[in-house]
Design a protein around this motif. Structure first.
Motif, PDB file in Angstrom:
ATOM      1  N   ASP A 300       0.908  -1.332  -0.046  1.00 33.69           N
ATOM      2  CA  ASP A 300      -0.046  -0.060  -0.052  1.00 33.69           C
ATOM      3  C   ASP A 300       0.823   1.279  -0.253  1.00 33.69           C
ATOM      4  OD1 ASP A 300       0.607  -0.905   2.499  1.00 33.69           O
ATOM      5  OD2 ASP A 300      -0.822   0.200   3.487  1.00 33.69           O
ATOM      6  N   ALA A 347      -0.210  -5.193   4.145  1.00 34.14           N
ATOM      7  CA  ALA A 347      -0.280  -3.821   4.059  1.00 34.14           C
ATOM      8  C   ALA A 347      -1.013  -3.214   5.387  1.00 34.14           C
ATOM      9  CB  ALA A 347      -1.777  -3.348   2.624  1.00 34.14           C
ATOM     10  N   ARG A 349      -3.288  -0.717   5.109  1.00 28.97           N
ATOM     11  CA  ARG A 349      -4.684  -0.247   4.757  1.00 28.97           C
ATOM     12  C   ARG A 349      -4.745  -0.934   3.375  1.00 28.97           C
ATOM     13  NH1 ARG A 349      -5.827   6.251   5.476  1.00 28.97           N
ATOM     14  NH2 ARG A 349      -7.428   5.362   4.239  1.00 28.97           N
ATOM     15  N   ARG A 350      -5.928  -1.544   3.300  1.00 32.30           N
ATOM     16  CA  ARG A 350      -6.466  -2.094   1.810  1.00 32.30           C
ATOM     17  C   ARG A 350      -6.971  -1.170   0.959  1.00 32.30           C
ATOM     18  NH1 ARG A 350     -10.851  -4.877  -0.577  1.00 32.30           N
ATOM     19  NH2 ARG A 350     -10.395  -6.826  -1.742  1.00 32.30           N
ATOM     20  N   ARG A 352      -5.940   1.682   0.288  1.00 30.50           N
ATOM     21  CA  ARG A 352      -5.113   2.318  -0.422  1.00 30.50           C
ATOM     22  C   ARG A 352      -4.686   1.451  -1.721  1.00 30.50           C
ATOM     23  NH1 ARG A 352      -0.964   4.116   4.303  1.00 30.50           N
ATOM     24  NH2 ARG A 352      -2.201   6.047   5.180  1.00 30.50           N
ATOM     25  N   LEU A 353      -5.149   0.481  -2.270  1.00 31.44           N
ATOM     26  CA  LEU A 353      -4.868  -0.491  -3.261  1.00 31.44           C
ATOM     27  C   LEU A 353      -5.850  -0.216  -4.278  1.00 31.44           C
ATOM     28  CD1 LEU A 353      -3.714  -3.871  -1.816  1.00 31.44           C
ATOM     29  CD2 LEU A 353      -2.317  -1.929  -2.394  1.00 31.44           C
ATOM     30  N   ALA A 358      -6.663  -5.022  -5.594  1.00 37.82           N
ATOM     31  CA  ALA A 358      -6.952  -5.642  -4.314  1.00 37.82           C
ATOM     32  C   ALA A 358      -7.935  -6.911  -4.624  1.00 37.82           C
ATOM     33  CB  ALA A 358      -7.769  -4.764  -3.538  1.00 37.82           C
TER      34      ALA A 358
END
Length: 457
Positions: A300, A347, A349-350, A352-353, A358
């Motif tokens: 991320d 990561a 934070r997911r 941010r993908l 994702a």
């Protein structure tokens, strides 16, 4: 016949290489020896017949027929360049086998005694325990390798041409086959790992289920790419290292927190002297196993650099099973099957993908371990460490204090504390010694600073 069996396992690959080089009389040469090729895969059919001789114990016939076959090949303009290494290797194998075996073995080049009937009712390929491919798969095609090598002559850069030559030489040595089996005790070892790292139990169970399916089906591992989402300091790197040890497969790591080059994953075209194959190709080329672990840390935090492109963009192809079967590296564009890689990304934070990227991962949201889980994790770290330093021990106060740190930091501090205790002539690490080690490091000890598992100091 162990040496002979070893080379026969790779013989179909070497014959495929010869065929790909363009001999016009490959099939005709086999026919002259009485080898009936009943399939379009000429190398496999030839290997089946050669193995048939070996299994019947007819080493003399095998040696004579195989040398005659290679001598009769027309491989480009210099057949000896390709055939001599194979003959030399077989000759060495037979000579070693002659020393170990009470039975006489004819060397390559010696005429056989009499005129034996070479192929009585030749079996249909595949036939043999010697050419056992039940636990291996082909990573690449010999024909494709020959094609790719030929493109090296189009590059003006001498460094690039030399690099092509080295890669091709290395691939030729290891061959195209990769094992996909696992050790018999791998599932029980994964169960133990889940006990040692209880906060990772859901991830470990997912991996164990997939491995069990692969083992019972006798097929390569198929595992959805894993994304571990968590706060920093829960032991993600420690988990990957332990998983690597348990599975017994190679591993490679790529960190994206400061990575800008798009070629780090999938390589870059060799128009520059600094171009190199990416981590996927180099890992698979050197690996003995079809399913190495490739960990992608902090994806991320990957940044977009306008000069080099998005470092994550190759993942759209690499994580898609169909396209991953024919992945090509930018530096050495040989199609290879990377669909069985064990992908583990991390990561914070997911969200941010990129959503399409994702969606290719199976995400696991991990929280900080509970106090009881921290105790279990610390116990596993301590047990592993004390196996290396017999006669040493830690007090209960040390175990309680060290549990505040991540597993990696635990091992660092406990190792330093053991060294300090040994130097002081003590066999038991006290809380005072541990505190002394903690205070002399550069770890930020300001009040309220979050350490390891998120426990306040």
């Amino acid at each position: 016949m162990a040496d002979i069996e070893g080379i026969m396992r790779d013989l179909d690959w070497q014959l495929e290489w010869l065929e790909a080089t363009g001999p016009s009389n490959f099939k005709d040469s086999a026919a002259k020896l009485g080898v009936e090729v009943r399939s379009t895969d000429v190398p496999a059919a030839l290997v089946a017949h050669f193995v048939h001789l070996l299994e019947q114990g007819r080493d003399e016939a095998f040696a004579h027929v195989f040398e005659e076959f290679l001598d009769g090949l027309e491989v480009g303009t210099r057949p000896s360049v390709l055939t001599k290494p194979i003959l030399k290797h077989l000759h060495e194998c037979l000579e070693r086998d002659e020393v170990d075996s009470p039975e006489p073995v004819t060397k390559l080049g010696d005429p056989p005694s009499g005129s034996p009937s070479l192929f009585d009712e030749p079996p249909e390929p595949p036939v043999s325990r010697i050419v056992d491919r039940t636990q291996s798969r082909k990573l690449f095609s010999g024909k494709e390798l020959v094609r790719v090598i030929a493109t090296a002559t189009t590059y003006q850069n001498e460094t690039a041409r030399n690099q092509y030559d080295k890669i091709a030489t290395d691939l030729g040595k290891i061959g195209p086959y990769r094992d996909f089996g696992f050790a018999p005790d791998v599932l029980s070892a994964l169960d133990k790992l889940a006990e040692d790292l209880p906060n990772f139990s859901a991830v470990i169970e997912h991996i164990a289920d997939a491995i069990n399916l692969a083992i019972t089906s006798q097929r390569p591992l198929v595992l959805d790419p894993i994304l571990i989402v968590s706060e920093p300091g829960i032991g993600k790197s420690y988990f990957v290292n332990r998983l690597h040890e348990v599975l017994g497969v190679p591993s490679a790591r790529l960190s994206f927190d400061n990575l800008q080059l798009g070629g780090s994953l999938a390589g870059a075209e060799p128009i520059w002297s600094t171009s190199q194959p990416g981590i996927v190709f180099t890992t698979m080329a050197a690996s003995h196993h079809l399913s190495p672990i490739i960990s992608l840390d902090e994806i991320d935090k990957a940044s977009m650099h306008h000069a080099y492109g998005d470092p994550l963009s190759p993942l759209h192809t690499l994580l898609e099973p169909e396209s991953a079967r024919y992945f090509t590296d930018g530096c050495f564009p040989l199609p290879i099957d990377v669909s069985h890689i064990i992908w583990i990304a991390t990561a914070n934070r997911r969200d941010r993908l990129d959503p399409p990227l994702a969606s290719r991962f199976l995400s696991f949201k991990l929280s900080r371990p509970t106090p009881s889980q921290r105790r279990v994790i610390t116990s596993s770290v301590v047990t592993a460490l004390l196996r290396d330093y017999d006669g040493m021990a830690f007090t209960d106060e040390v175990i309680d204090r060290i549990g505040e740190f991540s597993p990696r930091r635990q091992r660092q501090l406990l190792t330093s504390a053991l060294a300090r205790a040994r130097r002081c002539g003590e066999s038991r690490v006290s809380l005072g010694l541990l505190t002394e080690v903690i205070n002399r490091t550069d770890l930020d000890q300001r009040p309220g600073k979050t350490l390891g598992f998120g426990v306040k100091d």
